[in-house]
Design an enzyme around this catalytic site. Structure first.
Site, short mmCIF file in Angstrom:
data_model
loop_
_atom_site.label_atom_id
_atom_site.label_comp_id
_atom_site.label_asym_id
_atom_site.label_seq_id
_atom_site.Cartn_x
_atom_site.Cartn_y
_atom_site.Cartn_z
N GLU A 112 41.07 -13.46 18.64
CA GLU A 112 41.76 -14.48 19.47
C GLU A 112 43.53 -13.54 19.84
O GLU A 112 44.21 -13.34 18.74
CB GLU A 112 42.39 -15.33 17.82
CG GLU A 112 43.06 -16.77 18.50
CD GLU A 112 44.28 -16.72 18.27
OE1 GLU A 112 44.79 -17.15 20.31
OE2 GLU A 112 44.57 -16.89 17.75
N CYS B 171 51.06 -18.82 21.01
CA CYS B 171 49.73 -17.55 21.99
C CYS B 171 49.78 -19.01 22.41
O CYS B 171 49.13 -19.06 23.40
CB CYS B 171 47.97 -17.47 21.42
SG CYS B 171 48.01 -18.61 20.45
#
Length: 487
Positions: free
Chosen positions: A254, A288
């Site tokens: 991720e 993110c």
């Protein structure tokens, strides 16, 4: 109940079911807002990683053999322990990671959701009764644990981004070796060790080893580790993926994002600018899922910029532990230097700094950049700081093209007066998550979480994905008696 971290047993140590000395020594835990030392944590050496992986591999089978109800009970007790220690854990997030209180409370709430979702996994159906091609033979497919899962987690949402892998992996019968980032080892590692220790997790099933490159590489290469779950930068993720691939082990990546917030000409601009400010400035933009590119149709661009700039210019910045502020410090000087470089280079290339672009120490002012084009650093790079670059486009087609003009594909958001229009645009966006009339920062423990392209290699998280992520299929057949074959 006593304070979760009240004992000094964890200071300068690593965890293997109890706190032990590390071969790599210790490092100070430093508060970014003040520079004060809050404590110390052990730093793992390669030998520590190897010992932890070996111990976890020995402890895992008996943990997996426990009933689903037993494993679920441990996860639930960890959740209850976090509920009891909530104020204490939030304070550590504020001081160690620079979180403002609202972000810290939000993170703990998300972690509690992850724990409760994980606690529901062990008592779900874990296989299928299959049709048999031969009379008298029973055929089943069953989920079995991977073995030992290595979790490498970052510093920005340290407790959440570790627990969303640790909790389901444990719930489904795996052992875990967790390597939190050295900047946030307490809130992203020590807290987890203490929660599961208090919950009665057997010794050896969970290990917490902090460190940087060397222990991370050792964890990825170790033959006793069946899987690596990595959350971090795309650059490091490529290395982790290549290393795990050579070892033929499962890997979940991720990674970064450069996320688009599209503002259409029928949007509520006050709501859109609020979403844009929240999406770019929450936790100083160190997420993110941050709105890294504001892509705005030209006939509403001036008004949107004015509203966004007004919001950004009034947001207070300071020490979140002692002041009522909207933004705290960036995590370290290297991060600040990179943010300042991107802003400076983008301004030199012709963009206009409408507000911000300055800092005092690690406190960077929320910044709005106007006139950003696709060739500028603030459009192309993941900034990971409190910066809102605004790019103006002519129409929907240009907005979609600009949103997709990135190697990343994590999340996007669309502001529009027409939900149907939003869905039509969402169908054309290359991202793992799209939010209509919302901002980019969304997370639910039960929803699939993951990105396309350089943002990751699959949907990695969310309770619907946990069985696929942390178990593997085994086909098993049974005959009531042995039979003869032609040979």
């Amino acid at each position: 109940m006593s304070a979760l971290l009240g004992s000094d047993s964890w200071h300068g140590r690593i965890f293997d079911g109890r706190w032990i000395d590390s071969a790599g020594g210790a490092v100070d835990v430093v508060e970014p807002a003040t520079g004060d030392v809050l404590g110390s944590v052990g730093v793992a050496a390669v030998t520590d990683v190897d010992r932890a992986a070996r111990t976890a591999a020995l402890a895992q089978p008996s943990w997996a053999a426990r009933t689903g109800q037993d494993r679920a009970a441990v996860i639930r007790r960890a959740a209850l322990a976090l509920e009891d220690a909530r104020d204490e854990v939030e304070r550590w997030l504020i001081r160690e990671s620079g979180s403002v209180p609202g972000k810290a409370a939000f993170e703990v709430g998300l972690v509690l959701a992850e724990l409760w979702e994980a606690a529901a996994l062990p008592t779900q159906p874990w296989g299928h009764l299959l049709p048999s091609s031969q009379e008298g033979r029973q055929s089943v497919a069953r989920r079995v644990p991977l073995g030992v899962v290595g979790v490498i987690s970052p510093w920005n949402f340290p407790l959440l981004l570790a627990m969303r892998a640790v909790a389901p992996a444990l719930a489904l019968g795996n052992a875990v070796v967790l390597k939190p980032d050295v900047h946030t080892t307490v809130s992203g590692g020590v807290v987890i060790a203490e929660l599961f220790s208090r919950a009665g997790l057997p010794d050896g099933v969970l290990h917490v080893l902090t460190g940087d490159v060397d222990p991370g590489r050792a964890l990825t290469e170790n033959p006793d580790i069946a899987m690596i779950s990595f959350t971090g930068s795309t650059a490091v993720g490529r290395i982790v993926g290549a290393t795990a691939g050579r070892a033929l082990k499962r890997v979940s990546l991720e990674l970064g994002g450069n996320n688009a917030l599209i503002v259409l000409d029928d949007a509520d601009l006050d709501a859109a600018s609020s979403a844009g400010a929240w999406g770019s400035f929450l936790h100083q933009g160190q997420v993110c899922m941050t709105a890294g590119r504001h892509i705005v149709l030209e006939n509403v661009a001036d008004e949107y910029l004015e509203r966004l700039t007004r919001r950004a210019s009034t947001l207070p910045v300071g020490d979140p532990n002692t002041s009522d502020v909207a933004l705290g410090p960036l995590i370290n000087a290297r991060q600040l230097a990179n943010v300042d470089r991107i802003v400076g280079e983008t301004a030199s290339a012709g963009a206009e700094i409408r507000t911000g672009g300055t800092h005092e120490g690690l406190f960077y002012r929320p910044t709005v950049l106007a006139g950003v084009t696709a060739s500028m650093p603030a459009f192309r790079e993941e900034i990971f700081g409190p910066v809102a670059p605004v790019t103006v486009v002519k129409d929907e087609a240009e907005a979609v093209a600009a949103a997709n003009d990135s190697e990343y594909g994590l999340v996007a958001a669309i502001q529009t007066g027409s939900v149907d229009r939003g869905h039509l645009i969402a169908d054309r966006i290359h991202a793992g998550m799209v939010h209509i009339n919302d901002q980019t920062l969304n997370n639910d423990a039960y929803a699939p979480f993951g990105g396309f392209g350089a943002s990751g290699n699959k949907v990695s998280f969310g309770s619907q994905s946990s069985w696929d992520e942390f178990t593997q299929w085994q086909w098993r057949t049974t005959r009531p008696t042995a039979q003869q074959f032609p040979f």
